[in-house]
Design an enzyme around this catalytic site. Structure first.
Site, PDB file in Angstrom:
ATOM      1  N   SER A  74       0.774  -1.054   0.174  1.00  0.00           N
ATOM      2  CA  SER A  74       0.031   0.111   0.042  1.00  0.00           C
ATOM      3  C   SER A  74       0.835   1.280   0.110  1.00  0.00           C
ATOM      4  CB  SER A  74      -0.853  -0.045   1.456  1.00  0.00           C
ATOM      5  OG  SER A  74      -1.717   1.205   1.504  1.00  0.00           O
ATOM      6  N   TYR A 105      -3.116  -2.059  10.277  1.00  0.00           N
ATOM      7  CA  TYR A 105      -2.979  -2.070   8.564  1.00  0.00           C
ATOM      8  C   TYR A 105      -1.602  -1.428   8.133  1.00  0.00           C
ATOM      9  CZ  TYR A 105      -4.057  -1.755   3.641  1.00  0.00           C
ATOM     10  OH  TYR A 105      -4.046  -1.908   2.347  1.00  0.00           O
TER      11      TYR A 105
END
Length: 239
Positions: free
Chosen positions: A134, A147
């Site tokens: 990400s 996350y």
């Protein structure tokens, strides 16, 4: 890599980015297996011509199931895409059980699958491992502590894996998507990239052998981070 005729596994491949990656690999002539937890989406994937494996990759048993189902399959492409957000509010609801499941799914599962499939993949004429991280692996967002931590960990692992496989026929790619329109980002108010467009960038990275695929807005984040990591962190922490 020429995708035609290759065999691929896409984790989290029944929904979102993973489903679009699976579709685009299949369109290019690959034999594609996907795994997921939702019975309805798995049935749809099977109807669409994918090998659909029911497995919860937030557990060791789920990883073992995928490995067992693909035992003896000459895997050429492994796309570690499955992920979850994990707890966001560490002061209000720091759910450690949810945290542990998120860590296993986002970070441990890719390592377990790579360890299982790597020996056979090293024997293939060419192979590709894609770890989907990400933009938040570069600089974290305040509302995504678990996350962001797992994606940063996977980013580090990917870089060292690439180094250790540098003299093999395996290309190791890190794909860094921006915010993408998926079920996981339904509450995110920011502008989102479409899942098909994100998947197209990932598949192109496989075809062209890219080691890092910065997708959409992560290209700008990369540029900012290279000039001033502190500025990138200040921007993203409030994102």
């Amino acid at each position: 890599m020429r995708i035609m005729g290759k065999t691929a596994l896409v984790t989290g491949g029944t929904d979102g980015i993973g489903l679009e990656v699976a579709r685009q690999l299949k369109q290019r002539g690959a034999i594609v297996a996907v795994c997921g937890r939702d019975a309805g989406r798995l049935a749809s994937a099977k109807d669409a011509g994918f090998q659909a494996i029911e497995a919860d990759l937030s557990t060791q048993a789920g990883c073992d199931r995928v490995v067992d189902e693909l035992s003896g399959v000459p895997l050429d492409i492994l796309v570690n895409n499955a992920g979850t957000s994990g707890p966001s509010d560490l002061l209000g609801d720091f759910d450690l059980e949810q945290t542990d499941r998120a860590i296993f799914l986002n970070l441990n599962a890719p390592m377990h699958l790579i360890a299982a499939f790597l020996p056979a993949m090293r024997e293939r004429p060419e192979a590709a491992i894609v770890n989907v991280t990400s933009g938040l692996a570069i600089a974290p967002r305040g509302a995504g502590p678990v996350y962001c931590a797992t994606k940063a960990g996977l980013r580090s692992f990917t870089q060292t894996l690439r180094y250790q496989l540098r003299n093999t026929r395996i290309t190791v790619t890190e794909a860094l998507p921006p915010v993408v329109e998926t079920r996981m980002t339904e509450q995110n108010r920011h502008k989102k990239m479409s899942a098909p467009d994100c998947a197209a960038a990932i598949v192109k990275a496989i075809e062209t052998g890219q080691e890092q695929a910065y997708i959409g807005a992560t290209k700008l984040l990369r540029a900012v981070s290279e000039v001033s990591p502190a500025l990138a962190r200040r921007i993203m922490i409030k994102y």
